[in-house]
Write a protein that holds these residues in place. Structure first.
Motif, PDB file in Angstrom:
ATOM      1  N   HIS A  58      -4.496   7.239   9.989  1.00 26.36           N
ATOM      2  CA  HIS A  58      -3.224   7.956   9.874  1.00 26.36           C
ATOM      3  C   HIS A  58      -2.114   7.214  10.620  1.00 26.36           C
ATOM      4  N   ARG A  59      -2.438   6.702  11.802  1.00 30.69           N
ATOM      5  CA  ARG A  59      -1.429   5.960  12.560  1.00 30.69           C
ATOM      6  C   ARG A  59      -1.035   4.683  11.812  1.00 30.69           C
ATOM      7  N   PHE A  60      -2.029   3.997  11.238  1.00 31.57           N
ATOM      8  CA  PHE A  60      -1.739   2.774  10.495  1.00 31.57           C
ATOM      9  C   PHE A  60      -0.852   3.061   9.295  1.00 31.57           C
ATOM     10  N   ALA A  61      -1.153   4.150   8.586  1.00 32.98           N
ATOM     11  CA  ALA A  61      -0.392   4.476   7.381  1.00 32.98           C
ATOM     12  C   ALA A  61       1.016   4.965   7.707  1.00 32.98           C
ATOM     13  N   ARG A  62       1.155   5.707   8.820  1.00 35.26           N
ATOM     14  CA  ARG A  62       2.449   6.338   9.117  1.00 35.26           C
ATOM     15  C   ARG A  62       3.339   5.498  10.019  1.00 35.26           C
ATOM     16  N   GLU A  63       2.714   4.670  10.908  1.00 39.71           N
ATOM     17  CA  GLU A  63       3.506   3.948  11.895  1.00 39.71           C
ATOM     18  C   GLU A  63       3.486   2.435  11.708  1.00 39.71           C
ATOM     19  N   ILE A  64       2.378   1.895  11.226  1.00 39.60           N
ATOM     20  CA  ILE A  64       2.262   0.436  11.109  1.00 39.60           C
ATOM     21  C   ILE A  64       2.817  -0.057   9.779  1.00 39.60           C
ATOM     22  N   VAL A  65       2.344   0.531   8.677  1.00 38.69           N
ATOM     23  CA  VAL A  65       2.734   0.068   7.346  1.00 38.69           C
ATOM     24  C   VAL A  65       3.985   0.807   6.889  1.00 38.69           C
ATOM     25  N   SER A  66       5.012   0.049   6.555  1.00 40.97           N
ATOM     26  CA  SER A  66       6.247   0.643   6.051  1.00 40.97           C
ATOM     27  C   SER A  66       6.189   0.750   4.531  1.00 40.97           C
ATOM     28  N   GLU A  67       7.187   1.377   3.948  1.00 45.79           N
ATOM     29  CA  GLU A  67       7.231   1.525   2.495  1.00 45.79           C
ATOM     30  C   GLU A  67       7.343   0.172   1.805  1.00 45.79           C
ATOM     31  N   VAL A  68       8.112  -0.728   2.417  1.00 44.50           N
ATOM     32  CA  VAL A  68       8.269  -2.073   1.845  1.00 44.50           C
ATOM     33  C   VAL A  68       6.927  -2.796   1.830  1.00 44.50           C
ATOM     34  N   GLU A  69       6.180  -2.700   2.930  1.00 44.05           N
ATOM     35  CA  GLU A  69       4.892  -3.377   3.008  1.00 44.05           C
ATOM     36  C   GLU A  69       3.884  -2.769   2.037  1.00 44.05           C
ATOM     37  N   LEU A  70       3.964  -1.480   1.825  1.00 45.76           N
ATOM     38  CA  LEU A  70       3.071  -0.847   0.861  1.00 45.76           C
ATOM     39  C   LEU A  70       3.389  -1.327  -0.556  1.00 45.76           C
ATOM     40  N   GLU A  71       4.668  -1.437  -0.878  1.00 48.96           N
ATOM     41  CA  GLU A  71       5.056  -1.961  -2.189  1.00 48.96           C
ATOM     42  C   GLU A  71       4.545  -3.382  -2.379  1.00 48.96           C
ATOM     43  N   ASP A  72       4.670  -4.208  -1.331  1.00 50.39           N
ATOM     44  CA  ASP A  72       4.200  -5.579  -1.435  1.00 50.39           C
ATOM     45  C   ASP A  72       2.685  -5.648  -1.531  1.00 50.39           C
ATOM     46  N   ALA A  73       1.994  -4.717  -0.883  1.00 48.08           N
ATOM     47  CA  ALA A  73       0.540  -4.676  -1.006  1.00 48.08           C
ATOM     48  C   ALA A  73       0.131  -4.376  -2.447  1.00 48.08           C
ATOM     49  N   ILE A  74       0.850  -3.473  -3.092  1.00 43.44           N
ATOM     50  CA  ILE A  74       0.560  -3.157  -4.498  1.00 43.44           C
ATOM     51  C   ILE A  74       0.800  -4.386  -5.368  1.00 43.44           C
ATOM     52  N   LYS A  75       1.883  -5.120  -5.093  1.00 43.05           N
ATOM     53  CA  LYS A  75       2.159  -6.347  -5.845  1.00 43.05           C
ATOM     54  C   LYS A  75       1.036  -7.358  -5.654  1.00 43.05           C
ATOM     55  N   PHE A  76       0.545  -7.468  -4.416  1.00 37.79           N
ATOM     56  CA  PHE A  76      -0.546  -8.406  -4.160  1.00 37.79           C
ATOM     57  C   PHE A  76      -1.803  -8.000  -4.930  1.00 37.79           C
ATOM     58  N   PHE A  77      -2.092  -6.705  -4.964  1.00 32.14           N
ATOM     59  CA  PHE A  77      -3.261  -6.249  -5.713  1.00 32.14           C
ATOM     60  C   PHE A  77      -3.122  -6.553  -7.206  1.00 32.14           C
ATOM     61  N   VAL A  78      -1.901  -6.461  -7.721  1.00 33.68           N
ATOM     62  CA  VAL A  78      -1.671  -6.826  -9.121  1.00 33.68           C
ATOM     63  C   VAL A  78      -1.949  -8.308  -9.330  1.00 33.68           C
ATOM     64  N   VAL A  79      -1.433  -9.134  -8.424  1.00 33.88           N
ATOM     65  CA  VAL A  79      -1.626 -10.579  -8.522  1.00 33.88           C
ATOM     66  C   VAL A  79      -3.112 -10.943  -8.426  1.00 33.88           C
ATOM     67  N   ALA A  80      -3.832 -10.260  -7.514  1.00 31.61           N
ATOM     68  CA  ALA A  80      -5.215 -10.632  -7.227  1.00 31.61           C
ATOM     69  C   ALA A  80      -6.225  -9.984  -8.169  1.00 31.61           C
ATOM     70  N   PHE A  81      -5.998  -8.725  -8.532  1.00 32.83           N
ATOM     71  CA  PHE A  81      -7.035  -7.985  -9.246  1.00 32.83           C
ATOM     72  C   PHE A  81      -6.673  -7.623 -10.681  1.00 32.83           C
ATOM     73  N   VAL A  82      -5.448  -7.923 -11.092  1.00 33.03           N
ATOM     74  CA  VAL A  82      -5.061  -7.671 -12.486  1.00 33.03           C
ATOM     75  C   VAL A  82      -4.838  -8.988 -13.214  1.00 33.03           C
ATOM     76  N   ILE A  83      -3.976  -9.831 -12.659  1.00 31.40           N
ATOM     77  CA  ILE A  83      -3.650 -11.086 -13.342  1.00 31.40           C
ATOM     78  C   ILE A  83      -4.804 -12.083 -13.255  1.00 31.40           C
ATOM     79  N   LEU A  84      -5.376 -12.252 -12.059  1.00 28.60           N
ATOM     80  CA  LEU A  84      -6.426 -13.263 -11.878  1.00 28.60           C
ATOM     81  C   LEU A  84      -7.606 -13.077 -12.823  1.00 28.60           C
ATOM     82  N   PRO A  85      -8.170 -11.870 -12.988  1.00 30.96           N
ATOM     83  CA  PRO A  85      -9.309 -11.743 -13.907  1.00 30.96           C
ATOM     84  C   PRO A  85      -8.965 -12.030 -15.364  1.00 30.96           C
ATOM     85  N   LEU A  86      -7.677 -11.928 -15.732  1.00 33.52           N
ATOM     86  CA  LEU A  86      -7.282 -12.155 -17.120  1.00 33.52           C
ATOM     87  C   LEU A  86      -7.124 -13.633 -17.459  1.00 33.52           C
TER      88      LEU A  86
END
Length: 417
Positions: A122-150
């Protein structure tokens, strides 16, 4: 009938007790299910799995209904749904334990860690990770787990270097190291976060880690913390070198380890000096920097990763061409060219030729040195390209002493035999 027939049921009971005890220990109020209920749920899952898969499915529905009813009775005291979900997971893990007990135990440990780490998550989600970082994490998951396997994993182009899947994997590596480094800084602080990231990233790609740290040096993390991280990434190169050479040729390893150890010890000293300096405020002026600090730089940057992946791919193409044209007769030039892409590739090539008797051990050692030298050249170029003149000069100065010590020690080994 022996005890092995009862093993899945005992494993299921252990899983249920583990999760149930954690739930009771973490709550002082009434729960929809306690340690005994969890143990019975897991045991029921194992029994159902021993009967039929359809019984498991029907049992899961029944467990969900029972837990929902129990939750309605206790939600006034504990409105959270974690215990209810954990109860269903305990049942399913019990079912899995009947056929794959090792996997069930491993997953149960992961679930227990998640349950215990409630406050930290909860502390990591609410205090460490910001909204910008969460958006970038989603982008990274797209790059790594959506585009790469294709992308096709096929060798195309000259020497099979232009493999779309492997090139994109390099992009994933570059962006991933940068993102993890950014989060590591937020979670552990500039010094410790980048240091851990640098060492871990160095075992994957010291060149990519150096480039990522150069980029991070222009943020609020400062130059010293990023530089120390880049240096420990190169330390990982030394460790990996001894491991891979030891697999290929013990005789080369016997003569190579003293120079590598000497260079590594000096590198540890330089990195420690830089790291300790990084714990003090890094006073800089605008005249000292080519590029102003970017405290708002996003952790995920695709364009720099694409550019660096292109550079490294071209280096690999050149190294393959040189190795093909020169062959064993041009060992030093071939290993130097191979080191442009990966130091270990050139070093392994030299050691392999020595193991086959095509070249002497001394010639293989010189080839290893050539691969390390060209790889260091690539790291320096990447340090300048990603971190600017200030970071590049600092990295070059820091790596000079370990490189010189390694070279002198290797010369003595080759000369004295």
């Amino acid at each position: 009938m022996n005890w092995q027939h009862f093993e899945p049921f005992l494993v299921a009971l252990a899983i249920g007790l583990l999760l149930g005890l954690e739930r009771e220990r973490s709550h002082t109020r009434d729960l929809p299910a306690g340690s005994r209920s969890f143990a019975l749920l897991s045991l029921a899952g194992a029994i159902a799995s021993g009967i039929d898969a359809r019984v498991v499915a029907a049992g899961a529905i029944g467990v969900a209904v029972l837990l929902a009813v129990a939750y309605r009775r206790t939600r006034a005291d504990d409105p959270g749904t974690t215990t209810v979900i954990a109860g269903l997971v305990a049942y399913l893990l019990g079912a899995l334990a009947y056929t794959r007990p090792a996997e069930a135990v491993a997953l149960a440990v992961v679930v227990a860690v998640l349950l215990v780490s409630k406050a930290r998550i909860h502390r990591f989600a609410r205090e460490i990770v910001s909204e910008v970082e969460l958006e970038d994490a989603i982008k990274f998951f797209v790059v790594a787990f959506v585009i790469l396997p294709l992308l096709p994993d096929q060798a195309i182009g000259p020497y099979g270097v232009l493999n779309p899947s492997r090139i994109w994997l390099l992009v994933v590596l570059l962006t991933g190291i940068g993102w993890l480094g950014y989060i590591g800084v937020r979670a552990l602080g500039p010094q410790r976060g980048l240091l851990v990231t640098g060492l871990a990233g160095g075992f994957v790609s010291a060149s990519a880690t150096t480039a990522s740290m150069g980029r991070l040096s222009k943020t609020e993390t400062g130059l010293r913390a990023a530089l120390a991280s880049a240096l420990v990434a190169s330390l990982a190169t030394f460790v990996q070198l001894l491991l891979v050479i030891g697999v290929v040729d013990i005789e080369v390893l016997r003569l190579l380890w003293p120079p590598v150890l000497a260079g590594a010890l000096v590198l540890v000293g330089v990195a420690a000096f830089v790291y300790r300096g990084g714990t003090r405020p890094d006073h800089t002026t605008a005249e000292d920097q080519d590029t102003p600090d970017e405290p708002t730089m996003r952790p995920f940057a695709l364009r720099p990763a694409l550019a660096l992946a292109t550079v490294l791919t071209l280096a690999l193409l050149v190294s393959r061409w040189a190795a093909d044209m020169l062959g064993p007769n041009g060992l030093v030039l071939a290993t130097f060219a191979a080191g442009l892409a990966d130091a270990h590739a050139g070093a392994v090539a030299a050691a392999s030729l020595a193991a086959k008797g095509d070249v002497t051990v001394d010639a293989a050692l010189i080839g290893v040195a050539a691969a390390l030298g060209s790889n260091l050249l690539v790291k320096v170029i990447l340090a300048f390209a990603s971190g600017g003149r200030r970071f590049g000069l600092a990295f070059l100065a820091a790596m000079a002493a370990p490189a010189v010590v390694f070279g002198v020690a290797l010369t003595l080994v080759v000369t004295l035999g």
